[in-house]
Design an enzyme around this catalytic site. Structure first.
Site, mmCIF file in Angstrom:
data_model
loop_
_atom_site.group_PDB
_atom_site.id
_atom_site.type_symbol
_atom_site.label_atom_id
_atom_site.label_comp_id
_atom_site.label_asym_id
_atom_site.label_seq_id
_atom_site.Cartn_x
_atom_site.Cartn_y
_atom_site.Cartn_z
ATOM 1 N N ASP A 201 64.906 74.610 77.425
ATOM 2 C CA ASP A 201 65.816 75.726 77.709
ATOM 3 C C ASP A 201 65.249 77.043 77.176
ATOM 4 O OD1 ASP A 201 66.081 74.697 75.154
ATOM 5 O OD2 ASP A 201 68.267 74.728 75.142
ATOM 6 N N THR B 209 74.163 72.059 75.175
ATOM 7 C CA THR B 209 73.437 71.591 76.369
ATOM 8 C C THR B 209 74.241 70.548 77.155
ATOM 9 O OG1 THR B 209 71.348 72.103 75.302
ATOM 10 C CG2 THR B 209 71.247 70.654 77.226
ATOM 11 N N SER C 258 71.146 78.244 73.781
ATOM 12 C CA SER C 258 71.110 76.951 74.489
ATOM 13 C C SER C 258 72.243 76.817 75.501
ATOM 14 C CB SER C 258 71.163 75.792 73.500
ATOM 15 O OG SER C 258 69.951 75.714 72.814
ATOM 16 N N ASP D 80 65.210 70.547 73.923
ATOM 17 C CA ASP D 80 65.795 71.808 73.443
ATOM 18 C C ASP D 80 64.787 72.493 72.523
ATOM 19 O OD1 ASP D 80 67.473 73.815 72.087
ATOM 20 O OD2 ASP D 80 69.117 72.776 73.066
ATOM 21 N N ASP E 72 64.648 71.668 68.743
ATOM 22 C CA ASP E 72 65.158 73.022 68.461
ATOM 23 C C ASP E 72 65.541 73.185 66.992
ATOM 24 O OD1 ASP E 72 66.408 75.615 69.284
ATOM 25 O OD2 ASP E 72 68.267 74.580 68.760
HETATM 26 ZN ZN LIG Z 1 68.533 76.719 69.126
#
Ligand SMILES: [Zn+2]
Length: 463
Positions: free
Chosen positions: A311, A144, A91, A42, A269
């Site tokens: 992503d 996700t 996401s 991510d 992320d």
């Molecule tokens: Zn994010």
């Protein structure tokens, strides 16, 4: 030697499919991959995998060593969501595209722009008689994983999504045989104890990584290891927890019909959102370890396909900023605690040369040390003023001081490493695509995020 063989195999398979058509369309189902493993980093834009190469480099050799990412890079993927949400994805829309092949609006979980349910590759794999699993470092009902397992108009409906994991079945069966990540908060609630419901339906439940060694392969399993997301890799009891969970999941899922497994390094992320390079590199190290394990898995099980992508990218991470030709990862290699943990400790403890050198695991300069002390004093002072004279400083104000210290710790590390950030959110740059194992050549070149799902559907046998 193994690396060399892998390189030759991947070179041969690239050479054999120069027309770039989906050969799965024309091949009998017996030659389709038996197992499909989708790995999502991510927020893992190209700056993260480049930075990881330098972070991972052995400074005692002149050569910059190859990483597991370098060995398997095949192409790029665009990440933009449905037109309703412009060019920058979140996401949920990103994972919905990767899972179902359908672009949707930001926030959508397994539904299209009209909020209609779209089938995911995980669900399709289940209808084909395969086992399925999900391994993440976020809560298991985060955007996700939810986009592979659930259908909801909003990623924010966390409890609804958790409920759906128990309530929604495919042909009377649970959608997943293995699920590992965080989420006690949503699965052990006052209004519903989903853990008990899963247990009563034949699932094993584990809540410690050590228990992963002892799970029964004949029973499905739910593993929740934290209230919400797992601790940062740098702080966790196992800094390679994604890799540990992945190993347990692949072993658990093995069966004649094959399996589909989704793995997400969820917190790369979060490092990006927080502009926290130390935490992000800790997460990348766990991701690399996971891919290295999957390399050995594919070497033993060549009928397995592994696809790895992101992503979107996060934070506008810049590997060398400020007009200076340098990126210096040495401090990052030394760190044993996340900046979060360092800031927490400095909030409650005295800031001294000794304490900071222990926490950072490198010696601070006098200037760095005095900047931390000054920031703490400044934050304490402003809190005292707000509370009124004579009101003693109370720990309830610690969060302001903590926030100020966290910011300063990250700034200090950015300065030392010469790391730059342009955003606290996502960016629209294309992300790398890595793949190895059976049919990996299908992913060469520029993919759209929806192409990745479409190719996986085909490789799972959808006509
Ligand atoms: Zn994010």
């Amino acid at each position: 030697m193994k690396k060399f063989i892998l390189a030759v195999i991947s070179f041969m398979s690239i050479g054999s499919c120069s027309t770039h058509t989906l050969i799965a369309d024309k091949t009998p189902s017996s030659t389709l991959p038996k197992n499909v493993i989708m790995v999502i980093g991510d927020g893992m834009g190209p700056a993260y995998t480049s930075a990881y190469r330098y972070y991972h480099d052995n400074p005692s050799t002149k050569k910059v060593e190859e990483t597991v990412f370098d060995r398997h890079l095949l192409g790029l993927s665009s990440t933009y969501p449905a037109a309703e949400s412009g060019y920058v994805t979140d996401s949920a829309a990103g994972a919905t595209a990767l899972a179902s092949g359908v672009k949707s609006y930001n926030g959508a979980v397994g539904v299209d722009v009209n909020k209609k349910v779209v089938q995911t590759v995980l669900e399709f794999a289940k209808t084909q008689g395969k086992k399925t699993g999900v391994v993440v470092t976020s809560r298991i009902n985060h955007a996700t994983p939810a986009s592979y397992l659930s259908h909801n108009e909003s990623r924010q409906n966390y409890n609804d999504i958790a409920d759906s994991y128990f309530d929604e079945k495919i042909n009377g069966h649970f959608k997943m045989d293995v699920i590992f990540g965080g989420g006690w908060k949503h699965f052990l609630r006052d209004d519903r104890n989903l853990v008990n419901e899963f247990k009563q339906s034949g699932f094993q439940f584990v809540d410690k990584y050590e228990q992963l060694d002892t799970i029964d392969p004949n029973q499905p399993v739910i593993g929740l290891f934290a209230d919400v997301g797992l601790p940062w890799a740098l702080d966790d009891t196992s800094s390679y927890r994604l890799s540990v969970m992945t190993k347990a999941a692949t072993q658990h899922l093995e069966n004649k019909q094959g399996f589909f497994l989704l793995i997400e390094g969820s917190q790369i992320d979060w490092g990006g959102h927080n502009n926290d390079i130390a935490a992000a590199m800790g997460e990348m190290d766990d991701m690399a370890k996971t891919l290295e394990y999957l390399e050995t898995y594919v070497a033993k099980n060549p009928d397995t396909l592994v696809v790895v992508t992101a992503d979107h990218s996060t934070g506008g991470f810049t590997v060398a900023a400020n007009g200076i030709y340098q990126w210096a990862p040495e401090p990052l290699r030394a760190m044993k605690h996340s900046p979060n943990t360092i800031a927490n400790r400095l909030t409650t403890e005295n800031i001294t040369a000794k304490s900071t050198n222990m926490l950072f695991n490198f010696d601070l300069t006098e200037q760095e040390l005095s900047s931390l002390i000054a920031v703490k004093q400044g934050a304490q002072h402003s809190e005292l003023e707000k509370e009124g004279a004579g009101n003693p400083y109370k720990i309830k104000n610690a969060s302001k001081i903590n926030k100020a210290l966290y910011k300063t710790v990250k700034h200090l590390i950015d300065q030392r490493t010469n790391t730059g950030w342009t955003s606290s959110a996502h960016t629209a740059i294309d992300v790398p695509v890595f793949s190895f194992g059976a049919h990996s050549h299908e992913f060469i070149g520029l993919n759209d995020n929806t192409d990745i799902a479409k190719k996986i559907f085909t490789l799972l046998g959808r006509k």
